[in-house]
Enzyme design. Structure first.
Site, PDB file in Angstrom:
ATOM      1  CB  SER A   1      -0.954  -0.055   1.204  1.00 28.05           C
ATOM      2  OG  SER A   1      -1.953   0.937   1.106  1.00 28.05           O
TER       3      SER A   1
ATOM      4  CG  ASP B   1      -6.935  -2.440  -3.159  1.00 31.75           C
ATOM      5  OD1 ASP B   1      -7.544  -1.724  -2.347  1.00 31.75           O
ATOM      6  OD2 ASP B   1      -5.716  -2.658  -3.102  1.00 31.75           O
TER       7      ASP B   1
ATOM      8  CG  HIS C   1      -5.836  -2.306   0.573  1.00 30.34           C
ATOM      9  ND1 HIS C   1      -5.103  -1.926  -0.524  1.00 30.34           N
ATOM     10  CD2 HIS C   1      -5.268  -1.696   1.632  1.00 30.34           C
ATOM     11  CE1 HIS C   1      -4.146  -1.099  -0.149  1.00 30.34           C
ATOM     12  NE2 HIS C   1      -4.219  -0.954   1.173  1.00 30.34           N
TER      13      HIS C   1
END
Length: 257
Positions: free
Chosen positions: A128, A199, A232
């Site tokens: 991320s 995501d 995610h």
């Protein structure tokens, strides 16, 4: 460790920010030490959680260094302070880039790698916002300098970005194409990007766009993996493919997945 940036010409308010980084967690290699990778956590996380996951990967020749980002107010959270490698208004490449924060984190990573033995291959990876910082480090390596023009000192051999995006994407191609040396370094650096198609935090199209931007800027040694149904987070299949890729790109021995 703190890093103070005095050479950003962006006014007195931001030019003298100092960043206090948190605790660094180290996973030592179980076999012959052939590579060292700094791995960067996501927004609000810390180095400890990733060190536990990385310790269990079938990569006995890699030393993992898992630093913890500074705690700072983060615009995307309405100014709420949490661990972040840089300030960000949205988790994408659309907003303005916090070059001050990015340079400080990239320099912290380079400092962690700079004391490794000369025969050990060096890399950086992350998840991320950590992936975004890893990709920013890749662009610093290619240009041989940070965003503030200070020299970048580390010879990177591999970069991994999971569920991230590319800061500074809008001007990257011009910067790389403007220098033969930068183009050569970009073309020789192996990069692996992975992104879940479901995501809901960093949209899949940002990952896809980052891969396209890096490729068009001359980072030709790039692998992009899309994962259907993945949100995610990471899954064993993704980490298995990261292990296989790192083993091949870094020429590691004694590894099996």
């Amino acid at each position: 460790m703190s890093y103070s940036n005095h050479s950003m010409g962006s006014g007195s308010r931001t030019a003298r920010r100092t960043f206090e980084f948190g605790r660094t967690h180290v996973v030592r290699p179980k076999g012959k030490h052939q590579a060292t990778i700094v791995w960067l956590h996501g927004l609000g996380d810390n180095g400890s959680s990733w060190s536990q996951l990385l310790e269990n990967l079938p990569l006995p020749n890699i030393k993992w260094i898992c630093p913890t980002a500074p705690t700072r107010p983060v615009a995307v959270l309405g100014g709420f302070p949490c661990t972040a490698w840089f300030d960000v208004g949205e988790l994408s490449d659309d907003g303005p880039d916090d070059l001050d924060g990015l340079d400080a984190s990239a320099a912290h990573i380079a400092n962690l790698l700079s004391t490794e033995p000369a025969d050990v291959k060096l890399g950086v990876g992350g998840f991320s916002m950590g992936a975004a910082t890893a990709l920013y480090s890749a662009t610093c390596y290619a240009q041989a300098k940070y965003g503030n023009n200070s020299p970048y000192p580390v010879n990177l051999k591999a970069v991994v970005g999971l569920s991230g995006w590319l800061p500074g994407s809008r001007s990257l191609r011009n910067k790389i194409e403007g220098s033969h040396e930068a183009a050569r370094r970009a073309a020789s650096l192996p990069i692996m990007l992975c992104h879940g198609m479901n995501d809901d935090v960093v949209a899949y199209n940002y990952g896809e766009r980052s891969a396209h931007c890096l490729s068009s800027a001359g980072f030709r040694y790039l692998t992009f993996k899309a994962y259907d149904g993945l949100g995610h987070y990471t899954v064993p299949k993704e980490m298995d493919e990261v292990c296989t890729w790192l083993t091949a790109r870094l020429g590691l021995e004694g590894c099996h997945s």
